[in-house]
Write a protein that holds these residues in place. Sequence first.
Motif, mmCIF file in Angstrom:
data_model
loop_
_atom_site.group_PDB
_atom_site.id
_atom_site.type_symbol
_atom_site.label_atom_id
_atom_site.label_comp_id
_atom_site.label_asym_id
_atom_site.label_seq_id
_atom_site.Cartn_x
_atom_site.Cartn_y
_atom_site.Cartn_z
ATOM 1 N N LYS A 1 106.589 77.406 -47.771
ATOM 2 C CA LYS A 1 105.154 77.163 -47.851
ATOM 3 C C LYS A 1 104.859 75.900 -48.664
ATOM 4 C CE LYS A 1 103.770 81.996 -47.305
ATOM 5 N NZ LYS A 1 103.139 83.187 -47.950
ATOM 6 N N ALA A 2 105.642 75.663 -49.720
ATOM 7 C CA ALA A 2 105.435 74.474 -50.546
ATOM 8 C C ALA A 2 105.691 73.191 -49.757
ATOM 9 C CB ALA A 2 106.337 74.531 -51.778
ATOM 10 N N LYS B 1 102.875 70.133 -48.050
ATOM 11 C CA LYS B 1 103.041 68.676 -48.189
ATOM 12 C C LYS B 1 103.234 67.999 -46.833
ATOM 13 C CE LYS B 1 102.962 68.363 -52.717
ATOM 14 N NZ LYS B 1 101.956 67.548 -53.449
ATOM 15 N N ASN B 2 103.027 68.750 -45.752
ATOM 16 C CA ASN B 2 103.144 68.231 -44.387
ATOM 17 C C ASN B 2 104.554 67.752 -44.056
ATOM 18 O OD1 ASN B 2 101.811 67.876 -41.903
ATOM 19 N ND2 ASN B 2 101.578 65.678 -42.270
ATOM 20 N N SER C 1 107.305 75.023 -39.297
ATOM 21 C CA SER C 1 106.002 74.358 -39.370
ATOM 22 C C SER C 1 105.657 73.756 -38.009
ATOM 23 C CB SER C 1 106.028 73.269 -40.447
ATOM 24 O OG SER C 1 106.982 72.270 -40.113
ATOM 25 N N ASP C 2 104.404 73.445 -37.802
ATOM 26 C CA ASP C 2 103.960 72.907 -36.517
ATOM 27 C C ASP C 2 104.662 71.590 -36.193
ATOM 28 O OD1 ASP C 2 102.274 75.036 -36.131
ATOM 29 O OD2 ASP C 2 100.509 74.015 -36.972
ATOM 30 N N LEU D 1 110.543 65.737 -54.875
ATOM 31 C CA LEU D 1 111.755 64.930 -54.750
ATOM 32 C C LEU D 1 112.192 64.781 -53.302
ATOM 33 C CD1 LEU D 1 114.175 63.523 -56.238
ATOM 34 C CD2 LEU D 1 115.300 65.762 -56.210
ATOM 35 N N LEU D 2 112.024 65.837 -52.497
ATOM 36 C CA LEU D 2 112.589 65.868 -51.143
ATOM 37 C C LEU D 2 111.558 65.639 -50.040
ATOM 38 C CD1 LEU D 2 114.910 69.005 -51.567
ATOM 39 C CD2 LEU D 2 115.539 66.590 -51.844
ATOM 40 N N LYS D 3 110.296 65.465 -50.384
ATOM 41 C CA LYS D 3 109.249 65.411 -49.362
ATOM 42 C C LYS D 3 109.316 64.171 -48.464
ATOM 43 C CE LYS D 3 105.672 63.195 -52.218
ATOM 44 N NZ LYS D 3 104.303 63.352 -52.784
ATOM 45 N N GLY D 4 110.113 63.180 -48.844
ATOM 46 C CA GLY D 4 110.251 61.987 -48.018
ATOM 47 C C GLY D 4 111.227 62.150 -46.867
ATOM 48 N N ALA D 5 111.869 63.328 -46.754
ATOM 49 C CA ALA D 5 112.860 63.554 -45.703
ATOM 50 C C ALA D 5 112.196 63.700 -44.338
ATOM 51 C CB ALA D 5 113.674 64.811 -46.013
#
Length: 249
Positions: free
Chosen positions: A176-177, A181-182, A138-139, A107-111
């Motif tokens: 980590k999740a 998902k980058n 994260s990098d 749901l939130l990965k588009g942020a």
Amino acid sequence: MLFLKEKRSTLDLTEYTVILPSICVGNAAQLACDLLIASKKLRRIGSLTHPALIPVYGPSAYQHEPNEKVSSCELYEGAEDKLLVVQFRAPWIARHTGSFQQELVELLKGARRVVILSGSFGFERRVIEESPWAYRASDNFKEIHAAQLGNAELIKWKEHTGEAIYGGGNALQLYKAFDEKNVAVMLLFRYLLEGDNSTDASLIVKELNELCEDFLQLRSGSGGDSSFKLTVPKSWNLLFGNDITELLF
């Protein structure tokens, strides 16, 4: 899973920053999100439902939205600052946690970036002289905030490299999740103890604001007057329940 108000059908998080609390020791992360929502006067735009969430329903927690109700998981938006705060009002049911995390990340990965707030038991800080703050980034998050994270005078946090945050709830698993998902993600937590953690919550928001003032914008005034100001939500009036009745004595 997602229920939005005002007949909105989708949650567009393009260029948004998402602040997400982990249910941790002292509920410090949730209290920090309470301060953010009240101070920024964020609007409730919807809620999440899932078998992992214990059903909760009650009156408004914030004075700027007196007619709203609260549930197990709510979404609060600051459209002008492109800020979304997720707030949890109940713990998660362990056997459904995995599927809930997966759906939440989808749901939130588009942020643009996700910031996870948490806490850890104070006695886990092995060296007393060390900073009470720790983070994991994260990098791609480090690239976005290279100037702040690389500033030795500003950054007082220790980078966490372990495989557990004791008392931190699902913070590390969520981190980590999102990283898988980058998604540009950072986990920030403070070592603390159980009890009245309202002060710790204020400190968490203040530390985060020093790093990411560009989207929190919690400083008031202009020029030399840039005092840090937070609004305490009315729900904190009964943070530890009602006063003890005199009839007991």
